[in-house]
Design an enzyme around this catalytic site. Sequence first.
Site, PDB file in Angstrom:
ATOM      1  N   ASP A 408      27.918  -9.109  -9.381  1.00 38.28           N
ATOM      2  CA  ASP A 408      28.537  -9.633  -8.178  1.00 38.28           C
ATOM      3  C   ASP A 408      27.856  -9.016  -6.955  1.00 38.28           C
ATOM      4  OD1 ASP A 408      30.830 -11.067  -6.857  1.00 38.28           O
ATOM      5  OD2 ASP A 408      31.331  -9.024  -6.243  1.00 38.28           O
ATOM      6  N   GLU A 437      24.065 -12.319  -7.973  1.00 41.29           N
ATOM      7  CA  GLU A 437      24.063 -12.946  -6.659  1.00 41.29           C
ATOM      8  C   GLU A 437      23.092 -12.181  -5.764  1.00 41.29           C
ATOM      9  OE1 GLU A 437      28.356 -14.788  -5.680  1.00 41.29           O
ATOM     10  OE2 GLU A 437      28.384 -12.620  -5.994  1.00 41.29           O
TER      11      GLU A 437
END
Length: 697
Positions: A408, A437
């Site tokens: 994340d 990400e």
Amino acid sequence: MRMKEPYEAYLDDYDILNVYMSKNFFNGSSRIFHLKDTQDHIIPLTIQSMSDLYNGYTHYRLSINGMINVGEEYTLYDEHCKRAVCHYSHIVKTNRFNDEFFYDGNDLGCLYAPAVTTFKLWSPVAYRIQLCLESDGKREVYEMERKDKGIYEVRVNKNISGYHYTFMVRTNGQWKETIDPYSSFCTQNGLASVVVDPNTLSIPQKIKLKPMKKATDAIIYEASIRDMTSQANIGVDHPKKFVGFTEENEKTRALNTGFSYLKSLGITHVQLLPVFDFGSVDEVYPNIFYNWGYDPVAHRCLEGYYSTNPKDALCRVEEFAQLVQNCHMAGIRVNLDLVFNHVYEKENYPLEKLVPDYYFLMNQQGEFSNGSYCGNDIDTQQRMSHKYFVDTCKRIVEWFDVDGFRFDLMGILDVDLVNEIEQECRKLKPDFMVYGEGWNMPSFLSEDRRASQLNQHKMEHVGHFNDYFREHIRGSNSELERKGYSNGAVEMIEAASHALCGCVDIGYYDNMEKTINYVECHDNHTLWDKNRVCCREEGREIREKRQVLANAMVLLAQGVPFLHAGQEFGRTKQNLGNSYNRSDNYNCIDYQRRDIHIKIVNDTKKLISIRKEHECFRLSTKEELENVSFNDIEGSALVYYTKKDDDSCGVIFNPTNRYFNYDLNADARILFDNGQCNSSNTNKILVAPYSVIVFKF
């Protein structure tokens, strides 16, 4: 600024002390200062500079005329005999501190043996640490001894299997209680850690799967433990739990729900939303709150909400291990979504209580980085922080045999950390996947150090979610009205061709293994809900075809395809863009809706099968793009050719309401045609509106 009290002092280096005095007291003025340690030894201080701050404080920069012993508790005195305990602050970020106190041992936490259990913590700035044991309502307190490298240690000479424990840590003049950040065993809601005899832990034997040759062989399906089985009456006896996720019986098979349904899709990897302990649910009352789990409390303890018995520290570990094994038995690999970029509450984070400020990005003014928009960003550059997160990942792989990590907000982590995690995990599993990400988040970490896609060339085997693909195939995430190619923006046809190359052709990534191609994930509106806005004039039948078209572009593009659970049947969240803390009503996998849109499911399954059967859709190197080419039909329909050795295929994507004719100039076999306009073998193709046609030469 960092001041909270009228008078505060911060050790920012071995020879520098920064002091902030409120002007409400003696107008913030003092001519002299000195330090005193707990043995009443005096250390003189010299004022280097003095300045007035806009917020009513006077700032003094003081040089320390003596030796600082890190871990000692120092009290600052001014000329009025006002005093404040000094805080260890930027000193913990210095190279000297990292070199002096780096500990390369792998024995931190609790090391159990029947006769003697050893507890070790790393906390160089702690003045004292106490171990607090509890069993049958009785509490025992043991003083821990400080050793070299800032290690605190104590041995308990009796069998304490099953005991609960915490630590009382005194840093910066305050006592704070914390759980063991190195332990994987905790009580309900993570209030205490648990001593566990490893011989009592029942983890199933690992199942060896056929190695994956390259990352582009993967088809990733993102799912939540809770969502997959939260709908009522689907035949699952343990809904929303680790056990329920892989539960199968006569009813789940008949209804094709839960794990029975997951197995039927043909995907290779399931990516689970966070499964490690997060703070936004109550394990005692599990149905009051819903949360995806992007607010970590402990990185090594599994979330008790997903356990059938969160009071049992072993239960959650054993149930999750069984989940992974069940997936492997079904031929499905398991990737985990890890949240290493921020925490739920900085002040209650166990590592923060042990070494304040060390594990968080901060500037010279004492402000904390907020690139995650959660008020705190983890600092993974510090040596012990780096080691902690690498060791955490290795433990997860060694214990649970998982197959990949998705990070994340990976752009907040540093490049060296992500590379070492990838390298260490690949030593354990050569086909291990690491991706995340790669957004360039505005943290205090310098841009050249961020594990963002801007630095993808520094991370040889790390993948990134391809936002170019998302924005040009799906359309804007932020502006629902703005279309992408799949929902009718034919002017994006050239951009769509770059997306189908995984953007490797335009230098976005070095190779196709680095691009995670997607049009939908847990964040933002589902594709179906977006299309209800940007294609509002179109009926349900057309939107179903657009859903298939977008899924086809994900599944047939060069790179790693990524599907969000329910994307294969037009999942809706009732037009809600962010459902992270909403109810099951918004988030559950709706199998009744699945049945209504079964045509999308069947078409998506066919496309999954085509990708797996034809290696020409799974190229991996930039050089192989020489075998990819494009054409178009009247600037609207995109024709995509790809080849690998003797495997040669083509695809036509038509996002318009028009029919087209296309001459192949060679005989071809139709593999997929949701417009149902062509015979199985042909050299001339009729392209129906909103259709996808896949053919093989």
